[in-house]
Design an enzyme around this catalytic site. Sequence first.
Site, mmCIF file in Angstrom:
data_model
loop_
_atom_site.group_PDB
_atom_site.id
_atom_site.type_symbol
_atom_site.label_atom_id
_atom_site.label_comp_id
_atom_site.label_asym_id
_atom_site.label_seq_id
_atom_site.Cartn_x
_atom_site.Cartn_y
_atom_site.Cartn_z
ATOM 1 N NE ARG A 66 -3.825 2.172 2.405
ATOM 2 C CZ ARG A 66 -3.819 2.929 3.512
ATOM 3 N NH1 ARG A 66 -3.111 2.565 4.574
ATOM 4 N NH2 ARG A 66 -4.525 4.032 3.573
ATOM 5 C CD1 TRP A 70 -11.251 -6.642 -0.361
ATOM 6 C CD2 TRP A 70 -9.390 -6.252 0.827
ATOM 7 N NE1 TRP A 70 -11.042 -5.285 -0.312
ATOM 8 C CE2 TRP A 70 -9.925 -5.016 0.412
ATOM 9 C CE3 TRP A 70 -8.214 -6.245 1.593
ATOM 10 C CZ2 TRP A 70 -9.327 -3.786 0.724
ATOM 11 C CZ3 TRP A 70 -7.628 -5.035 1.904
ATOM 12 C CH2 TRP A 70 -8.174 -3.822 1.478
ATOM 13 C CG HIS A 105 -1.570 5.138 -0.871
ATOM 14 N ND1 HIS A 105 -2.383 5.699 0.089
ATOM 15 C CD2 HIS A 105 -2.317 4.183 -1.462
ATOM 16 C CE1 HIS A 105 -3.574 5.102 0.076
ATOM 17 N NE2 HIS A 105 -3.538 4.166 -0.856
HETATM 18 FE FE1 HIF Z 1 -6.111 -0.366 -1.598
HETATM 19 N N1 HIF Z 1 -7.108 0.105 0.091
HETATM 20 N N2 HIF Z 1 -7.365 0.801 -2.676
HETATM 21 N N3 HIF Z 1 -5.039 -0.750 -3.265
HETATM 22 N N4 HIF Z 1 -4.808 -1.412 -0.463
HETATM 23 C C1 HIF Z 1 -6.827 -0.320 1.359
HETATM 24 C C2 HIF Z 1 -5.842 -1.193 1.726
HETATM 25 C C3 HIF Z 1 -4.936 -1.742 0.867
HETATM 26 C C4 HIF Z 1 -8.476 1.450 -2.210
HETATM 27 C C5 HIF Z 1 -8.836 1.593 -0.885
HETATM 28 C C6 HIF Z 1 -8.202 0.947 0.167
HETATM 29 C C7 HIF Z 1 -5.359 -0.364 -4.538
HETATM 30 C C8 HIF Z 1 -6.471 0.334 -4.906
HETATM 31 C C9 HIF Z 1 -7.404 0.873 -4.041
HETATM 32 C C10 HIF Z 1 -3.762 -2.151 -0.959
HETATM 33 C C11 HIF Z 1 -3.287 -2.115 -2.259
HETATM 34 C C12 HIF Z 1 -3.903 -1.475 -3.314
HETATM 35 C C13 HIF Z 1 -7.757 0.258 2.264
HETATM 36 C C14 HIF Z 1 -7.763 0.040 3.774
HETATM 37 C C15 HIF Z 1 -8.619 1.031 1.538
HETATM 38 C C16 HIF Z 1 -9.795 1.847 2.064
HETATM 39 C C17 HIF Z 1 -6.730 0.942 4.453
HETATM 40 C C18 HIF Z 1 -6.702 0.676 5.946
HETATM 41 O O1 HIF Z 1 -7.746 0.897 6.597
HETATM 42 O O2 HIF Z 1 -5.645 0.258 6.463
HETATM 43 C C19 HIF Z 1 -9.234 1.977 -3.322
HETATM 44 C C20 HIF Z 1 -10.521 2.780 -3.231
HETATM 45 C C21 HIF Z 1 -8.567 1.610 -4.453
HETATM 46 C C22 HIF Z 1 -8.988 1.888 -5.904
HETATM 47 C C23 HIF Z 1 -9.699 0.732 -6.489
HETATM 48 C C24 HIF Z 1 -4.384 -0.950 -5.564
HETATM 49 C C25 HIF Z 1 -5.090 -1.993 -6.382
HETATM 50 C C26 HIF Z 1 -5.843 -2.891 -5.510
HETATM 51 C C27 HIF Z 1 -3.769 0.056 -6.561
HETATM 52 C C28 HIF Z 1 -3.402 -1.557 -4.664
HETATM 53 O O3 HIF Z 1 -2.323 -2.131 -5.026
HETATM 54 C C29 HIF Z 1 -3.233 -2.986 0.093
HETATM 55 C C30 HIF Z 1 -2.097 -4.002 -0.063
HETATM 56 C C31 HIF Z 1 -3.969 -2.727 1.229
HETATM 57 C C32 HIF Z 1 -3.815 -3.375 2.602
HETATM 58 C C33 HIF Z 1 -2.980 -2.506 3.504
HETATM 59 C C34 HIF Z 1 -2.781 -3.093 4.888
HETATM 60 O O4 HIF Z 1 -2.342 -2.327 5.760
HETATM 61 O O5 HIF Z 1 -3.026 -4.274 5.116
#
Ligand code: HIF
Length: 286
Positions: free
Chosen positions: A34, A178, A38
């Site tokens: 993440r 998920w 970001h």
């Molecule tokens: Fe995420 N994502 N992401 N994301 N994400 C969260 C957590 C992770 C979006 C929202 C969230 C991508 C796209 C999108 C990861 C990787 C990717 C969380 C939760 C939210 C809300 C954060 C928290 O509460 O800790 C949205 C709206 C996206 C556009 C569709 C990417 C494609 C899936 C680009 C991507 O690689 C990962 C890994 C996490 C888990 C982080 C963790 O701390 O476990």
Amino acid sequence: MSKQGDFEAVRKDIAALLKQPGYDDGSAGPVFVRLAWHSAGTYDAETDTGGSNGAGMRYEAEGGDPANAGLQHARAFLESVKEKHPWITYADLWTLAGVVAIKEMGGPTIPWKGGRTDYVDDSKLPPRGRLPDAAQGADHIRWIFSRMGFNDQEIVALSGAHNLGRCHSDRSGFEGAWVNSPTRFSNQYFRLLLSLQWRKKILKNGIVQFMNYDEDTETELMMLPTDISLTTDPSFKKYVELYAKDKDRFFEDFSKVFDKLMELGIVRDASGAVTNADNVKGGYHS
Ligand code: HIF
């Protein structure tokens, strides 16, 4: 201390750092992924601003953005690697951490090249509001990712990264994982999107997400509204179906698209050297 440019040594130390028994599901891998995303996902193709150069999250304006809540944990974990290899830029370290984490968690090899530079002050940070809002739907994510230059298939392939990690109520307000094995990279996310019954649930904090109760494992799995939109939008859905049934194809496409994400805002010459480092003043030059 390693030799400047010895990315192999850095990779090894990142891999050794992934296991974190007291943290989340026992791994820093998901939060590294993440952080990597970001750090790059602020890119705007039209103005050629944002992207994975700069490591702007070191500054409050970007690091303190509510969209980046929780990523301070990833940055803190990686500080020991930076201390051991002070020649690496944060922008390279954070993107490399994501790529190494995906591989170590059983995902594909993602091509990665160094050479990113770090901003020396906060004058060139991208504005807040460029990262996606999980409470929205297909139009929103199509708009956000097309701004970075991704098409529908690439958006769906990328989305498979939500196979990793979890949502935290004290970070995004959403809650839960998920899939049942959130530290194992696979195409399970796509299969569950299609095979389970997802019911809308309003959390105590008023946030709406989708939930499914799994009787075998007695766990509750979740999907964000944006995840569900991949199955309600017909153009997205056909790729969800493709990746649910073809794991090799998913790994192949994911590798390409995650590489593209990590390269946003980076311009290289034929030898792979970054040529737009001047954008960010100073930093590391290989
Ligand atoms: Fe995420 N994502 N992401 N994301 N994400 C969260 C957590 C992770 C979006 C929202 C969230 C991508 C796209 C999108 C990861 C990787 C990717 C969380 C939760 C939210 C809300 C954060 C928290 O509460 O800790 C949205 C709206 C996206 C556009 C569709 C990417 C494609 C899936 C680009 C991507 O690689 C990962 C890994 C996490 C888990 C982080 C963790 O701390 O476990």
